[in-house]
Design an enzyme around this catalytic site. Structure first.
Site, PDB file in Angstrom:
ATOM      1  N   ASP A   1       4.036  -5.215  67.087  1.00 54.46           N
ATOM      2  CA  ASP A   1       2.930  -4.908  66.232  1.00 54.46           C
ATOM      3  C   ASP A   1       3.414  -5.651  64.970  1.00 54.46           C
ATOM      4  O   ASP A   1       4.570  -5.341  64.725  1.00 54.46           O
ATOM      5  CB  ASP A   1       2.780  -3.385  66.271  1.00 54.46           C
ATOM      6  CG  ASP A   1       1.379  -3.074  65.743  1.00 54.46           C
ATOM      7  OD1 ASP A   1       0.504  -3.940  66.091  1.00 54.46           O
ATOM      8  OD2 ASP A   1       1.129  -2.086  64.919  1.00 54.46           O
TER       9      ASP A   1
ATOM     10  N   HIS B   1      -4.051  -5.170  53.398  1.00 52.07           N
ATOM     11  CA  HIS B   1      -3.396  -4.037  53.846  1.00 52.07           C
ATOM     12  C   HIS B   1      -2.160  -3.785  53.361  1.00 52.07           C
ATOM     13  O   HIS B   1      -1.710  -2.711  52.733  1.00 52.07           O
ATOM     14  CB  HIS B   1      -3.384  -3.995  55.218  1.00 52.07           C
ATOM     15  CG  HIS B   1      -2.687  -2.647  56.090  1.00 52.07           C
ATOM     16  ND1 HIS B   1      -3.185  -1.483  56.011  1.00 52.07           N
ATOM     17  CD2 HIS B   1      -1.699  -2.679  56.719  1.00 52.07           C
ATOM     18  CE1 HIS B   1      -2.356  -0.697  56.382  1.00 52.07           C
ATOM     19  NE2 HIS B   1      -1.309  -1.300  56.936  1.00 52.07           N
TER      20      HIS B   1
ATOM     21  N   GLU C   1      -5.452   2.865  62.961  1.00 56.81           N
ATOM     22  CA  GLU C   1      -4.807   1.489  62.840  1.00 56.81           C
ATOM     23  C   GLU C   1      -5.661   0.395  63.330  1.00 56.81           C
ATOM     24  O   GLU C   1      -5.793   0.273  64.621  1.00 56.81           O
ATOM     25  CB  GLU C   1      -3.518   1.006  62.657  1.00 56.81           C
ATOM     26  CG  GLU C   1      -2.591   1.785  61.698  1.00 56.81           C
ATOM     27  CD  GLU C   1      -1.296   1.101  61.422  1.00 56.81           C
ATOM     28  OE1 GLU C   1      -1.027   0.244  62.495  1.00 56.81           O
ATOM     29  OE2 GLU C   1      -0.734   1.472  60.618  1.00 56.81           O
TER      30      GLU C   1
ATOM     31  N   GLU D   1      -7.040  -3.117  64.791  1.00 55.14           N
ATOM     32  CA  GLU D   1      -6.363  -4.094  65.003  1.00 55.14           C
ATOM     33  C   GLU D   1      -6.794  -4.849  66.088  1.00 55.14           C
ATOM     34  O   GLU D   1      -8.037  -4.615  66.961  1.00 55.14           O
ATOM     35  CB  GLU D   1      -4.804  -3.833  65.301  1.00 55.14           C
ATOM     36  CG  GLU D   1      -3.841  -3.068  64.482  1.00 55.14           C
ATOM     37  CD  GLU D   1      -2.626  -2.646  64.955  1.00 55.14           C
ATOM     38  OE1 GLU D   1      -1.892  -3.797  65.415  1.00 55.14           O
ATOM     39  OE2 GLU D   1      -1.977  -1.951  64.352  1.00 55.14           O
TER      40      GLU D   1
ATOM     41  N   ASP E   1      -3.872   1.290  66.854  1.00 53.06           N
ATOM     42  CA  ASP E   1      -2.700   1.666  66.897  1.00 53.06           C
ATOM     43  C   ASP E   1      -2.504   3.199  66.192  1.00 53.06           C
ATOM     44  O   ASP E   1      -2.072   3.098  65.204  1.00 53.06           O
ATOM     45  CB  ASP E   1      -1.670   0.749  66.298  1.00 53.06           C
ATOM     46  CG  ASP E   1       0.045   1.076  66.661  1.00 53.06           C
ATOM     47  OD1 ASP E   1       0.140   1.585  67.506  1.00 53.06           O
ATOM     48  OD2 ASP E   1       0.670   0.737  65.691  1.00 53.06           O
TER      49      ASP E   1
ATOM     50  N   ARG F   1       1.298   9.591  59.950  1.00 51.84           N
ATOM     51  CA  ARG F   1       1.630   9.250  58.697  1.00 51.84           C
ATOM     52  C   ARG F   1       2.787  10.235  57.837  1.00 51.84           C
ATOM     53  O   ARG F   1       3.727   9.501  57.359  1.00 51.84           O
ATOM     54  CB  ARG F   1       0.657   9.046  57.758  1.00 51.84           C
ATOM     55  CG  ARG F   1      -0.576   7.893  57.917  1.00 51.84           C
ATOM     56  CD  ARG F   1      -0.037   6.448  58.265  1.00 51.84           C
ATOM     57  NE  ARG F   1      -0.959   5.557  58.499  1.00 51.84           N
ATOM     58  CZ  ARG F   1      -0.916   4.431  58.886  1.00 51.84           C
ATOM     59  NH1 ARG F   1       0.298   3.964  59.025  1.00 51.84           N
ATOM     60  NH2 ARG F   1      -1.994   3.639  58.999  1.00 51.84           N
TER      61      ARG F   1
ATOM     62  N   GLN G   1       5.806   9.323  60.179  1.00 53.23           N
ATOM     63  CA  GLN G   1       6.329   7.816  59.681  1.00 53.23           C
ATOM     64  C   GLN G   1       7.131   7.964  58.281  1.00 53.23           C
ATOM     65  O   GLN G   1       8.088   7.087  58.317  1.00 53.23           O
ATOM     66  CB  GLN G   1       5.174   6.942  59.663  1.00 53.23           C
ATOM     67  CG  GLN G   1       5.482   5.657  59.250  1.00 53.23           C
ATOM     68  CD  GLN G   1       4.108   4.460  59.403  1.00 53.23           C
ATOM     69  OE1 GLN G   1       3.053   5.177  59.451  1.00 53.23           O
ATOM     70  NE2 GLN G   1       4.393   3.357  59.096  1.00 53.23           N
TER      71      GLN G   1
ATOM     72  N   LYS H   1       4.261   6.221  65.887  1.00 57.26           N
ATOM     73  CA  LYS H   1       3.534   5.242  66.722  1.00 57.26           C
ATOM     74  C   LYS H   1       3.684   5.056  67.983  1.00 57.26           C
ATOM     75  O   LYS H   1       2.940   4.489  68.586  1.00 57.26           O
ATOM     76  CB  LYS H   1       3.646   3.734  65.755  1.00 57.26           C
ATOM     77  CG  LYS H   1       3.053   3.821  64.388  1.00 57.26           C
ATOM     78  CD  LYS H   1       3.357   2.337  63.854  1.00 57.26           C
ATOM     79  CE  LYS H   1       2.744   2.429  62.222  1.00 57.26           C
ATOM     80  NZ  LYS H   1       1.234   2.140  62.339  1.00 57.26           N
TER      81      LYS H   1
ATOM     82  N   THR I   1      -1.125   3.744  71.887  1.00 59.17           N
ATOM     83  CA  THR I   1      -1.855   2.843  71.613  1.00 59.17           C
ATOM     84  C   THR I   1      -2.929   2.455  72.417  1.00 59.17           C
ATOM     85  O   THR I   1      -2.812   2.256  73.479  1.00 59.17           O
ATOM     86  CB  THR I   1      -0.965   1.454  71.314  1.00 59.17           C
ATOM     87  OG1 THR I   1       0.127   1.886  70.736  1.00 59.17           O
ATOM     88  CG2 THR I   1      -1.754   0.368  70.829  1.00 59.17           C
TER      89      THR I   1
ATOM     90  N   GLU J   1      -5.471   4.039  53.501  1.00 62.90           N
ATOM     91  CA  GLU J   1      -6.059   3.132  52.466  1.00 62.90           C
ATOM     92  C   GLU J   1      -7.355   3.612  52.005  1.00 62.90           C
ATOM     93  O   GLU J   1      -7.725   3.787  51.118  1.00 62.90           O
ATOM     94  CB  GLU J   1      -6.305   1.657  53.103  1.00 62.90           C
ATOM     95  CG  GLU J   1      -5.193   0.983  53.272  1.00 62.90           C
ATOM     96  CD  GLU J   1      -5.372  -0.456  53.834  1.00 62.90           C
ATOM     97  OE1 GLU J   1      -5.896  -1.528  53.005  1.00 62.90           O
ATOM     98  OE2 GLU J   1      -5.358  -0.576  55.215  1.00 62.90           O
TER      99      GLU J   1
END
Length: 404
Positions: free
Chosen positions: A113, A120, A186, A188, A221, A225, A228, A241, A245, A351
């Site tokens: 990834d 971002h 996420e 993607e 994904d 947080r 993480q 993560k 996925t 975000e």
């Protein structure tokens, strides 16, 4: 969840994405399917009946054998499919999509990834390093990425079980263990490798991207947080993560996206030769994909993939420049897709809510991060030939509670 981007009209002859399906009358028989309108073509049955030299490839219970054959075969098979559907000879082998169960369309080999969106990366840099540089010194010189876990890549619709792990908020004196409190998405694009290559000390050149990448798929994904933030000191993502996925059940052939190719954004740093796509003869590596993110049916963001700083070809070149091999079924994600408008074009809640400080307002309440029962759907379309539109298959996941 049905979306406007999933309209049957956007799955015509110029699209024809590949998937894997089964039916209620033969649930254990998984076969290669091609989406056409609101139907799925049993590609293997059609190929066998119509005398195709590729019938054996299309009769396998995975896309990997077809993907391994390389670009010349991909183009020949696609031309056959278009011909059969255009003249009606494939009609007896079409099944209503509503009668099909869709599966993970390929066997995932490795999963990598990336972190390819400047918007971002800049937003997260400002959020986490308010007194420092938004982008770290290496970011505009190479596509930053990490190696993920291929065994937890799943098909759209698979439940998203809230993961557990260690987490420690800044206000806490010690870490605790439990379900993530900051479950995120996420948004993607995933690139699916078809033709592999052995380790030979060199990488895949930018101009060889189309020789190796079979197609693309929308990818979510899922990210914890808080886990993480605690574990990623100093190394990159791990348990935050690796739990899940999700990918679309449909792979859009790279050839179908020829009309969507665009130049990437202007770059303000000189690139080393293996990443320099300004050289003559290198086809544009950007893709004009319009993505929509829905949370419980409400549109919360529309990130443009055309804003991505690093292209799929550059990611592949960097991923292999050290001599690493490629295998059929390798999957690599773009990283979160975000545009210049943080409030409407961000591809993750981190975000959109600025780390939870600015909740997203929905018709059924506010959200900072995902709650149990929430459903997220990513959909997208791309320009096709002569002003048409092509849809990418949507990817959906619903959050279920942690087992404890």
């Amino acid at each position: 969840m049905s979306t406007p981007d999933d309209s049957p009209a956007l799955f015509g002859l110029d699209n024809l994405p590949y998937g894997l399906f089964s039916t209620a009358d033969s649930p254990g028989h998984r076969r290669v399917g091609v989406r056409y309108g609101d139907s799925v073509l049993d590609a293997g049955a059609a190929a066998a009946a119509l005398g195709s030299a590729h019938a054996e490839l299309l009769a396998r219970p995975s896309l990997n054998p077809l993907m391994a054959e390389g670009r010349a075969v991909w183009r020949a098979v696609r031309a056959e499919l278009r011909g059969w559907l255009a003249d009606g000879s494939a009609d007896p082998y079409l099944r209503p999509l509503s009668e099909a169960s869709l599966h993970l369309p390929f066997e995932v080999a490795d999963y990598v990834d990336f972190y390819a969106s400047e918007h971002h990366a800049t937003n997260l840099g400002r959020l986490f390093r308010p007194d420092g540089a938004a982008l770290l010194p290496n970011w505009k010189h190479l596509p930053v990425g990490y190696h993920g876990r291929s065994g937890t890549v799943v098909a759209s619709g698979t439940p998203v079980v809230r993961p557990q792990g260690q987490r420690k908020a800044p206000s806490e004196s010690a870490p605790t263990f439990g379900p993530t409190r900051r479950l995120d998405i996420e948004t993607e694009l995933g690139f699916v490798v078809g033709a592999g290559r052995e380790r030979d000390g060199s990488g895949v050149a930018l101009g060889d991207f189309s020789e190796h990448v079979f197609g693309v798929t929308l990818l979510n994904d899922w990210s914890a947080r808080d886990i993480q933030g605690w574990e990623g000191q100093p190394l990159g993502p791990h348990l935050a993560k690796s739990f899940l996925t999700s990918v679309s059940p449909w792979i859009t052939p790279l050839e179908a996206l020829d009309a969507a190719r665009v130049a990437p954004p202007a770059r303000d740093e000189a690139l080393l030769p293996y990443l320099d796509d300004s050289a003559p003869g290198i086809e544009p590596g950007g893709l004009d994909l319009r993505i929509t993110v829905r949370l419980n049916g409400h549109v919360i963001a529309e990130p443009p993939f055309s804003a991505m700083y690093w292209t799929g070809a550059q990611m592949l070149a960097h991923m292999t420049v050290n001599g690493a091999s490629l295998r059929t079924g390798d999957l690599y994600g773009s990283g979160t897709v975000s545009g210049p408008d943080r409030l409407t074009q961000s591809g993750c809640l981190q975000e959109l809510t600025w780390g939870g400080a600015e909740p997203v307002v929905l018709a059924d309440g506010k959200r900072t991060f995902l709650e149990d029962g929430d459903e997220v759907t990513l959909s997208a379309w791309a320009p096709g030939p002569s002003g048409t539109r092509l849809a990418l298959g949507a990817v959906t996941g619903r959050v279920t509670p942690s087992p404890s």
